[in-house]
Design a protein around this motif. Structure first.
Motif, PDB file in Angstrom:
ATOM      1  N   PRO A  97      55.988   1.775  -8.224  1.00 17.59           N
ATOM      2  CA  PRO A  97      56.691   0.554  -8.629  1.00 17.59           C
ATOM      3  C   PRO A  97      57.935   0.839  -9.477  1.00 17.59           C
ATOM      4  N   TYR A 124      59.765  -5.322  -8.769  1.00 16.89           N
ATOM      5  CA  TYR A 124      58.368  -5.091  -9.137  1.00 16.89           C
ATOM      6  C   TYR A 124      58.064  -5.290 -10.618  1.00 16.89           C
ATOM      7  N   ASN A 130      52.450  -3.430 -14.113  1.00 17.85           N
ATOM      8  CA  ASN A 130      51.984  -2.532 -13.049  1.00 17.85           C
ATOM      9  C   ASN A 130      50.947  -1.497 -13.464  1.00 17.85           C
ATOM     10  N   PRO A 181      52.939  -0.813  -4.839  1.00 21.99           N
ATOM     11  CA  PRO A 181      53.130  -1.806  -3.786  1.00 21.99           C
ATOM     12  C   PRO A 181      53.160  -1.139  -2.402  1.00 21.99           C
ATOM     13  N   SER A 216      65.764  -6.398  -3.471  1.00 23.44           N
ATOM     14  CA  SER A 216      65.129  -5.310  -4.222  1.00 23.44           C
ATOM     15  C   SER A 216      66.080  -4.583  -5.180  1.00 23.44           C
TER      16      SER A 216
END
Lengths: 432, 432
Positions: A97, A124, A130, A181, A216
């Protein structure tokens, strides 16, 4: 980066958590100061010994412990190099991530201890979201097992967050479990130019709306950055015809459908040009072109070092005001230095780099404390993703209230009463 | 839910942070215990007074302070009702990162204090990742201003995480800033059946791979849940022909492209049927059908209450083992009670509900401590998203190590030395 030179008579390289525990327990008893060290790639001197601290290097703890390939949960030791982890999980169909320039040498334990941000943050989010679990050794050698691999766990206080971003001053991270992910099959990159900063902002909003779930990266750089990159980076080309554009934006999408993703990006580019937000733009036609786009963005720091001296600042400021500080700094410094503004616009994170042929105290005096005071007045952060380390420990009050700093100090004293862990870092000496 | 009945002689309804501060400062001086209370929708008794604590209700602090509609950052007071915030940000083109059954009455302050999970967790993750800033009043009345609206800030320890999920036992959350994702235009829902649990797991992996970035819910329920929902929920229909399917899965996608999203979901469904993972399935053709699908999933809890007594458990277990506990429990209980297994499969979160016509100590004795011991043996969490509250404070050691519980107690004593904040909740009395 050469700014901080540490000195230590002793480097210990434990192979197991038990060894870390024994080292800390011994050092705590003898009141010996310790610096935990990962890949030593930090930019604020967080991993250098200030006087003669014992270095506890985690490089020997670099095993992958397990990977759950249904849920994408990686468990590993703290000394694993980020790029090695990336390669490993990519072979399993997942991605890490986080991704950052130093990935070839930084350690995941260091990433967690500094709460590294990097290039995938916009998609992310933070490591606080995370990281699922940690194993940490406390100052007195206590092994704190919080190495859960669960996505959800509301049993008591979520202690692991204390150690994420505390730069090794509350404990030494030894093991990590992190959610990775699923790797998506299609990546597209566009390189765009804008005539003014307002257009960059509007473009960001348009990208959030039009590209939605596939956005992204949204990185920006001013034309000074591009000029410098073209001048100092070998084999790099400006994807757009040389023209007096003021700003450049790199937009990346990552998704699961090659053709629909590309169609979306093309439509976004077309509409943005029609709306006058984008002056010119190009979408990478192959991987090598995409790498060239990224090379420009990632190479700015490298290019700026080639000028001579670099005064680096890593600020979080609300997007509306983010470029004001660059312009103000340019006014202050005139011809004495060149001011570069670039960074993760999508995250409100500006990298302000000021370059001159050599270090000069007069230049520094024009920059500091002005840059910190200005950021503080905007309720910004004087360290968005690099941490405070040695460089900014005494400057924490620009971003945090006295009450908050006091509570941090109380927590430091609670967890490390003899102050053996990474002294002179993170917190000002006055509160300890 | 009626399990906990509190009693208090005094309810205070402050309108401002200063008033909260004055109340706590006074109570701390006089050693008067306090229960912070939001919408009072918790399921573990975290917001009820145990003896005669003063209730500090936050309902009067329900103002939206600001909304940054470029970055989607909402700042508001703790007493705002989640559904009101949802409506507000949806009008601005954003959504709240969390959604749960109790949204019509729960407060955002309570959501943060319990680290609420809910239906959007699989897509947007935990509140630890989405909450940007908090204002908290400490036990002694100190106002801790951590109300930043920055996405990135690495200046010192990130203290706000201590208060997320600590159920009002470390401080009273008074203001919040939270990142809200852009609202996406297209939502599709499919209702599927599987013949066995292994297929449900494989289907989850396939959904992550095929639906990628548009997957926004993956909920599962066994046929006992469906039977109960059909029996007790008015106007609800089984979308699939009555057949002996063992499991049902609700898959939702949310994206920015109506036609490509629907194509993806259809292809996913077709492939899953060809691969034998899905026995039967249907995609909602309109909003009313989609609501019916969600009504079944969200109505299970309501339907189970209509049977009589419900023993509710909220567990995190690795997905592979998640359904084993349901089957083991069925073996243990035989005909004495009905065992329902459903929940957020994509997050590894099982809601285990055991229903019988009336409360029975013998049934309880067959369930507990077995369910906790079993979960602990799997390194699971005995409270995935509901918290510990009063119900499970003494059971924390099933999910946390003695060292971790000890550190939690030390932090509690540091922040609330007179133990006035929400006593008897979260932590066992033995460590305080």
């Amino acid at each position: 980066m050469g700014k901080y030179r540490g000195a230590s008579q002793l480097v210990l390289l434990p192979k197991t958590t038990t060894e870390v525990s024994k080292i800390l327990s011994y050092c705590n008893t003898k009141r010996l100061a310790v610096v935990p060290q990962g890949g030593n790639t930090g930019l604020v001197g967080g991993s250098v010994p200030v006087f003669d601290e014992v270095i506890v290097g985690l490089a020997g703890m670099n095993k992958i412990i397990s990977f759950d390939n249904v849920n994408g949960i990686l468990t590993c030791e703290a000394g694993c190099v980020l790029e090695n982890l990336s390669t490993f999980v990519e072979n399993e169909g997942f991605i890490m991530p986080l991704d950052l320039g130093a990935k070839g040498s930084c350690h995941i334990g260091g990433n967690i201890s500094t709460n590294a941000g990097g290039l995938r943050f916009i998609r992310y989010g933070s490591l606080h979201g995370n990281v699922l679990g940690l194993e940490v050794v406390l100052a007195d050698g206590t092994i704190l097992d919080m190495l859960t691999t669960l996505r959800k766990d509301n049993t008591g206080y979520d202690l692991k967050h204390l150690f994420i971003g505390s730069e090794g001053s509350l404990g030494v991270v030894t093991k990590i479990s992190v959610l990775t992910p699923a790797k998506l099959s299609s990546t597209n990159v566009a390189f765009l130019s804008c005539n003014d900063y307002t257009s960059c902002q509007k473009l960001l909003l348009a990208a959030r709306r039009s590209l939605g779930e596939i956005l992204s990266a949204f990185e920006f750089m001013d034309h000074h950055c591009i000029d410098l990159a073209m001048q100092h980076l070998e084999g790099v080309q400006n994807p757009l015809p040389a023209s007096p554009y003021k700003f450049y934006v790199l937009v990346e999408t990552t998704g699961s459908d090659e053709s629909s993703d590309k169609t979306k990006l093309e439509a976004f580019l077309l509409r943005s040009m029609e709306d006058g937000l984008v002056a010119d733009g190009v979408i990478a036609q192959d991987i090598s072109q995409a790498s060239n786009f990224w090379r420009i963005r990632e190479g700015i720091s490298e290019a700026s070092v080639k000028v001579g001296a670099v005064y680096k600042y890593d600020l979080s400021i609300t997007v509306e005001k983010l470029y004001d500080i660059v312009e103000e700094m340019r006014c202050r410094l005139g011809d004495n230095a060149e001011v570069l503004g670039y960074g993760h616009l999508g995250d409100g994170n500006l990298h302000l780099n000021i370059v001159s042929s050599k270090y000069d105290d007069n230049i520094l005096a024009q920059i500091e404390p002005f840059v910190y005071e200005w950021t503080s007045a905007q309720r910004g952060s004087i360290s968005a993703e690099h941490g405070l380390g040695l460089m900014k420990a005494e400057k924490i009050h620009y971003s945090k209230s006295p009450e908050a700093v006091q509570l941090m100090a109380s927590i430091k004293k609670l967890l490390d009463p003899k102050s053996i862990l990474n002294p002179y870092k993170v917190l000002p000496q006055s509160v300890l």
